[in-house]
Design a protein around this motif. Structure first.
Motif, short mmCIF file in Angstrom:
data_model
loop_
_atom_site.label_atom_id
_atom_site.label_comp_id
_atom_site.label_asym_id
_atom_site.label_seq_id
_atom_site.Cartn_x
_atom_site.Cartn_y
_atom_site.Cartn_z
N VAL A 95 -57.89 -90.35 -70.62
CA VAL A 95 -57.63 -90.00 -72.01
C VAL A 95 -58.89 -89.29 -72.47
O VAL A 95 -60.00 -89.83 -72.35
CB VAL A 95 -57.36 -91.25 -72.88
CG1 VAL A 95 -57.19 -90.86 -74.34
CG2 VAL A 95 -56.14 -92.00 -72.37
N ILE A 96 -58.74 -88.07 -72.98
CA ILE A 96 -59.89 -87.26 -73.37
C ILE A 96 -59.99 -87.21 -74.89
O ILE A 96 -59.04 -86.81 -75.57
CB ILE A 96 -59.77 -85.84 -72.79
CG1 ILE A 96 -59.69 -85.92 -71.27
CG2 ILE A 96 -60.94 -84.97 -73.24
CD1 ILE A 96 -59.36 -84.60 -70.60
N PHE A 97 -61.13 -87.62 -75.41
CA PHE A 97 -61.42 -87.57 -76.83
C PHE A 97 -62.34 -86.37 -77.07
O PHE A 97 -63.46 -86.34 -76.58
CB PHE A 97 -62.13 -88.85 -77.30
CG PHE A 97 -61.24 -90.06 -77.29
CD1 PHE A 97 -60.68 -90.51 -78.46
CD2 PHE A 97 -60.99 -90.73 -76.11
CE1 PHE A 97 -59.85 -91.63 -78.46
CE2 PHE A 97 -60.17 -91.85 -76.09
CZ PHE A 97 -59.60 -92.30 -77.27
N THR A 98 -61.84 -85.38 -77.80
CA THR A 98 -62.62 -84.17 -78.04
C THR A 98 -62.27 -83.61 -79.41
O THR A 98 -61.23 -83.94 -79.98
CB THR A 98 -62.38 -83.13 -76.92
OG1 THR A 98 -63.25 -82.04 -77.10
CG2 THR A 98 -60.95 -82.64 -76.91
N ARG A 99 -63.12 -82.77 -79.91
CA ARG A 99 -62.86 -82.13 -81.20
C ARG A 99 -62.14 -80.81 -80.97
O ARG A 99 -62.35 -80.15 -79.97
CB ARG A 99 -64.17 -81.87 -81.93
CG ARG A 99 -64.90 -83.13 -82.28
CD ARG A 99 -66.23 -82.80 -82.93
NE ARG A 99 -67.05 -83.98 -83.03
CZ ARG A 99 -66.97 -84.86 -84.03
NH1 ARG A 99 -66.13 -84.66 -85.01
NH2 ARG A 99 -67.76 -85.91 -84.05
N THR A 100 -61.32 -80.42 -81.95
CA THR A 100 -60.64 -79.14 -81.90
C THR A 100 -61.59 -78.07 -82.43
O THR A 100 -62.26 -78.27 -83.44
CB THR A 100 -59.37 -79.17 -82.76
OG1 THR A 100 -58.58 -80.28 -82.34
CG2 THR A 100 -58.57 -77.91 -82.61
N LYS A 101 -61.62 -76.94 -81.76
CA LYS A 101 -62.51 -75.84 -82.19
C LYS A 101 -61.68 -74.70 -82.76
O LYS A 101 -60.54 -74.50 -82.40
CB LYS A 101 -63.32 -75.34 -81.00
CG LYS A 101 -64.26 -76.39 -80.46
CD LYS A 101 -65.03 -75.88 -79.28
CE LYS A 101 -65.92 -76.98 -78.73
NZ LYS A 101 -66.55 -76.61 -77.49
N GLY A 102 -62.29 -73.93 -83.64
CA GLY A 102 -61.64 -72.74 -84.17
C GLY A 102 -60.60 -73.05 -85.22
O GLY A 102 -60.60 -74.09 -85.86
N ASN A 103 -59.66 -72.13 -85.39
CA ASN A 103 -58.64 -72.24 -86.43
C ASN A 103 -57.49 -73.16 -86.07
O ASN A 103 -56.60 -73.38 -86.86
CB ASN A 103 -58.08 -70.86 -86.76
CG ASN A 103 -59.12 -69.98 -87.41
OD1 ASN A 103 -60.03 -70.48 -88.06
ND2 ASN A 103 -59.00 -68.68 -87.22
N SER A 104 -57.47 -73.71 -84.87
CA SER A 104 -56.36 -74.56 -84.47
C SER A 104 -56.55 -76.01 -84.90
O SER A 104 -55.75 -76.86 -84.57
CB SER A 104 -56.18 -74.50 -82.95
OG SER A 104 -57.34 -74.99 -82.31
N ALA A 105 -57.60 -76.30 -85.64
CA ALA A 105 -57.87 -77.67 -86.08
C ALA A 105 -56.79 -78.15 -87.03
O ALA A 105 -56.36 -77.42 -87.91
CB ALA A 105 -59.24 -77.75 -86.75
N PRO A 106 -56.34 -79.41 -86.87
CA PRO A 106 -55.37 -79.96 -87.81
C PRO A 106 -56.00 -80.14 -89.18
O PRO A 106 -57.22 -80.10 -89.32
CB PRO A 106 -55.01 -81.32 -87.21
CG PRO A 106 -55.64 -81.38 -85.87
CD PRO A 106 -56.67 -80.31 -85.80
N ALA A 107 -55.18 -80.37 -90.18
CA ALA A 107 -55.67 -80.63 -91.53
C ALA A 107 -56.54 -81.89 -91.53
O ALA A 107 -56.52 -82.66 -90.58
CB ALA A 107 -54.48 -80.80 -92.47
N ALA A 108 -57.27 -82.07 -92.62
CA ALA A 108 -58.11 -83.27 -92.75
C ALA A 108 -57.27 -84.51 -92.46
O ALA A 108 -56.12 -84.60 -92.86
CB ALA A 108 -58.69 -83.34 -94.15
N GLU A 109 -57.86 -85.46 -91.74
CA GLU A 109 -57.19 -86.69 -91.34
C GLU A 109 -56.08 -86.44 -90.32
O GLU A 109 -55.34 -87.34 -89.98
CB GLU A 109 -56.61 -87.44 -92.55
CG GLU A 109 -57.63 -87.83 -93.59
CD GLU A 109 -58.57 -88.93 -93.11
OE1 GLU A 109 -58.12 -89.84 -92.41
OE2 GLU A 109 -59.76 -88.85 -93.44
N GLY A 110 -55.93 -85.21 -89.83
CA GLY A 110 -54.90 -84.90 -88.85
C GLY A 110 -55.41 -85.04 -87.44
O GLY A 110 -56.59 -85.26 -87.19
#
Length: 117
Positions: A95-110
């Protein structure tokens, strides 16, 4: 100090969602409930061979992955190991925990969740 309320939420919310919701989404018990689900063939099983991987140097993700591992273990699941990703981690049961980069990030709390067998 936060352990009991967090534990209570992790254990009770899935039960409430299973009992109270009847939607056209495939049977997925993820909290918070996803806005959309795309089902594909196959399964992903978390077992004692599963590793929780985090992006190198991301201490906040380490904390989140450890919280996930602790809650899963308290609920009767396996005791999962948390470690930083390396270039050799391509075909692991992980299971990989990572941050989304760029414009593909979900909305806050998403969040975005991708499971592949």
């Amino acid at each position: 100090m936060y352990r009991f309320p967090v534990l209570t939420l992790f254990l009770l919310i899935p039960l409430v969602f299973q009992a109270a919701t009847h939607t056209s989404l495939p049977s997925v018990t993820v909290v918070p409930k996803p806005l959309s689900v795309v089902s594909k063939p196959g399964v992903f099983v978390i077992n004692d061979q599963t590793t929780l991987l985090v992006s190198p140097g991301d201490q906040e993700m380490v904390k989140i992955a450890r919280l996930f591992a602790d809650q899963l273990n308290i609920a009767g699941g396996p005791d999962l190991r948390v470690r930083e990703m390396t270039a050799n981690d391509r075909n692991l049961n992980a299971v990989i925990f990572t941050r989304t980069k760029g414009n593909s990030a979900p909305a806050a709390e998403g969040y975005s969740l991708k499971a592949t067998p």
